[in-house]
Design an enzyme around this catalytic site. Structure first.
Site, PDB file in Angstrom:
ATOM      1  N   GLY B  51      -8.625   4.122  62.077  1.00 62.86           N
ATOM      2  CA  GLY B  51      -9.374   3.797  60.858  1.00 62.86           C
ATOM      3  C   GLY B  51     -10.092   4.976  60.233  1.00 62.86           C
ATOM      4  O   GLY B  51     -10.876   4.823  59.317  1.00 62.86           O
ATOM      5  N   CYS B  52      -9.837   6.176  60.739  1.00 61.33           N
ATOM      6  CA  CYS B  52     -10.455   7.351  60.137  1.00 61.33           C
ATOM      7  C   CYS B  52      -9.360   8.214  59.512  1.00 61.33           C
ATOM      8  O   CYS B  52      -8.253   8.268  60.032  1.00 61.33           O
ATOM      9  CB  CYS B  52     -11.185   8.194  61.177  1.00 61.33           C
ATOM     10  SG  CYS B  52     -12.279   7.235  62.219  1.00 61.33           S
TER      11      CYS B  52
END
Ligand SMILES: Cc1ncc(COP(=O)(O)O)c(C=O)c1O
Lengths: 414, 137
Positions: B51-52
């Site tokens: 998610g980064c």
């Protein structure tokens, strides 16, 4: 700037045309915006915004089904927009223009409808430079049908290796699906020659024009591709609308993959017959305002000479490329002479995400990351790049602002 | 020993010294540079936080009932951000990590100034740290 003026065309006076795009006047983080993320989406001219507002304020009605005045007027406007698209890309007839949601939707339509005719062992040829939306639908088709996906390799400069392409072609090749311009590197593929070679083996050809139609003159008849696809939002039009051009004979032979209203001639429980082109591929109420808005965008663009736009954008891009080369540790990805609209780069030892963040703080909008082209990043073994991408309204002064912002970012991050 | 709340106040005060956002980022970059690295062989898939936009690896353990976090990233600003999280959450009991209200993020303006993809990254980091604490309870 080009001196040759084309009769009846508006000259590309930058300060003047920038005023046509309301958003360009705004600030971001207290700085005047430098918008270099046009590959992701372009800003919209007032003409498009006004068209959308007028449509919903005065003209809204469903199309193709009403006897009443508004419905007929909306239908005419939508079908006029289709003609504008056909004209803009040189299609032989507006029956060859299918409105879709965008490039991705257009490719999926072809993958399902054209794909239906493919058999086990048939081959689909794509390239290493493709956007995920010109990879995944073909992988899914291969899963369904037992077809084989082949990939044309690239070299270090970001160019497709033509000898390898020729080796991959055979009578098993049923479709070549190829980007005209790479969204990650800006490389222009020699599509004309590649289409001709694929033809020799009887393959159909789909050209992903998402990054070319806004930058250069397109003539689909001259290109001789079977399909040409693009998104409205990358050519100054609204989001949620796109185009699938297909040769009439090819589209005629394809079965629709979505059923519903509008795409039928007669519906009986025993048997339904489909509508004619282009409607047989447009099930349900379409994005009416999107189509009309795209028509307005093409009207706007048609006020200008496309060659002047192309030359102008090339000069802004080349200027940025030259400035970047002056900076220590910069590597530009995509080093071919044949480039349009994009400069993709990294600064040694600095993560693209960090650069993008500090540029953003200075009002400069770029894209960082893999740009939906992970295979290209894997090829170079990098996490992503910083991508500056241009539109008709960008100017060299913005490149200077960009370079100052970049130098500051590099100083902070080194 | 400072409490979790005192540590948050400490960070807020530290950031209040800066006039503008460029200075705040310069500070984040310095903090990122000071964050100890994780051994390359420990940068495994299971330590990677999804998610980064940049890659973030997180390692955690517990000693004397207190959480110990180490983290690394290939992006320096991300490292700066995660170093703040570590400063606030390290040496806390798993329970207090799990229920911590990290209001300092909002107060130093990190929330406003990180784009959705990035603040998702930030949220994923926090979620992962809390999950690891929960596993120790
Ligand atoms: C080359 C290329 N193909 C396909 C797409 C997908 O376009 P859309 O997301 O508008 O469907 C893009 C846009 O990012 C692109 O640049």
């Amino acid at each position: 700037m080009l001196e040759t003026e084309v009769k009846g065309k508006r000259k590309l006076e930058l300060e003047e045309i920038r005023r046509d795009f309301p958003l360009l006047g705004r600030e971001v983080h207290g700085r005047p915006l430098v918008y270099f993320d046009n590959g992701a989406t372009t800003q919209k001219p007032k003409r498009v915004i006004d068209t959308i507002e007028r449509y919903y304020s005065l003209e809204n009605a469903n199309i193709h089904r009403g006897v009443h005045y508004l419905s007929q007027q909306a239908t005419t406007a939508y079908e006029e927009a289709r003609k504008k698209v056909a004209n803009f890309i040189g299609a032989a007839s507006d029956r060859e223009i299918i409105f879709t949601k965008g490039t991705t939707d257009s490719i999926n339509l072809v993958a399902f409808s054209f794909g239906e005719s493919l058999k086990e062992g048939d081959e689909i040829l794509i390239s290493h430079l493709e956007h995920h939306s010109n990879i995944v639908p073909w992988q899914m088709l291969c899963e369904r049908k037992g077809c084989v996906l082949k990939v044309i390799p690239m070299n270090d400069r970001g160019e497709l290796i033509q000898e390898e392409f020729e080796k991959l072609l055979s009578t098993r090749t049923k479709l070549l699906a190829l980007s005209h311009v790479s969204n990650s590197l800006g490389i222009v593929n020699p599509v004309r020659e590649m289409i001709r070679k694929a033809r020799d083996y009887g393959a159909r050809v789909l050209i992903d024009g998402a990054q070319s139609v806004q930058h250069t003159t397109i003539d689909v008849v001259d290109l001789d591709c079977d399909f040409y696809v693009f998104s409205g939002h990358k050519i100054y039009g609204p989001t949620g609308v796109g185009v699938l051009y297909g040769k009439e004979s090819v589209l005629d032979a394809m079965t629709p993959y979505q059923g519903g209203g509008d795409m039928i001639k007669t519906v009986r429980f025993e048997k339904t017959t489909y509508n004619e082109l282009p409607f047989k591929f447009e099930a349900g109420t379409p994005n009416i305002v999107g189509g009309i808005g795209l028509g307005a965008a093409l009207d706007y663009l048609s006020e200008f000479d496309m060659h002047e736009i192309e030359a102008h954008e090339a000069s802004v891009s080349a200027y940025l490329g030259a400035c970047l080369k002056e900076i220590d540790g910069v590597r530009i990805y995509g080093e071919s002479e044949q480039k349009l609209g994009v400069q993709s780069f990294l600064v040694e030892g600095i993560h693209p995400f960090d650069l993008g963040t500090i540029l953003d703080q200075q009002g400069v909008a770029v894209r960082t990351g893999h740009h939906c082209t992970q295979p290209i990043m894997d090829f170079y073994q990098i996490p992503g790049t910083v991508r500056a991408s241009f539109a008709m309204y960008n100017k060299k002064e913005e490149v200077d602002v960009f370079m100052n912002a970049l130098e500051r970012a590099v100083k902070m991050l080194k | 020993m400072m409490t979790l709340e005192e540590k948050q106040q400490d960070v807020i005060e530290e950031f209040s010294l800066f006039e503008d956002w460029m200075e705040k980022y310069e500070h984040l970059i310095e903090l990122g540079k000071d964050l100890p690295l994780i051994d390359p062989e420990k940068k495994t898939e299971d330590r990677l936080i999804q998610g980064c936009q940049s890659q973030v690896w997180l390692e955690s353990g517990i000693s004397d009932g207190k959480m110990q976090f180490t983290a690394d990233s290939d992006a320096i600003i991300t490292k700066g951000i995660i170093s703040l999280l570590i400063r606030v959450l390290n040496q806390e009991s798993p329970e207090s990590v799990a229920k911590a209200d990290l209001h300092f993020i909002r107060e130093i303006g990190l929330h406003d100034h990180l784009s959705p993809t990035r603040s998702n990254g930030l949220l994923s980091m926090i979620k992962r740290m809390k999950m690891e604490a929960l596993r120790q309870i």
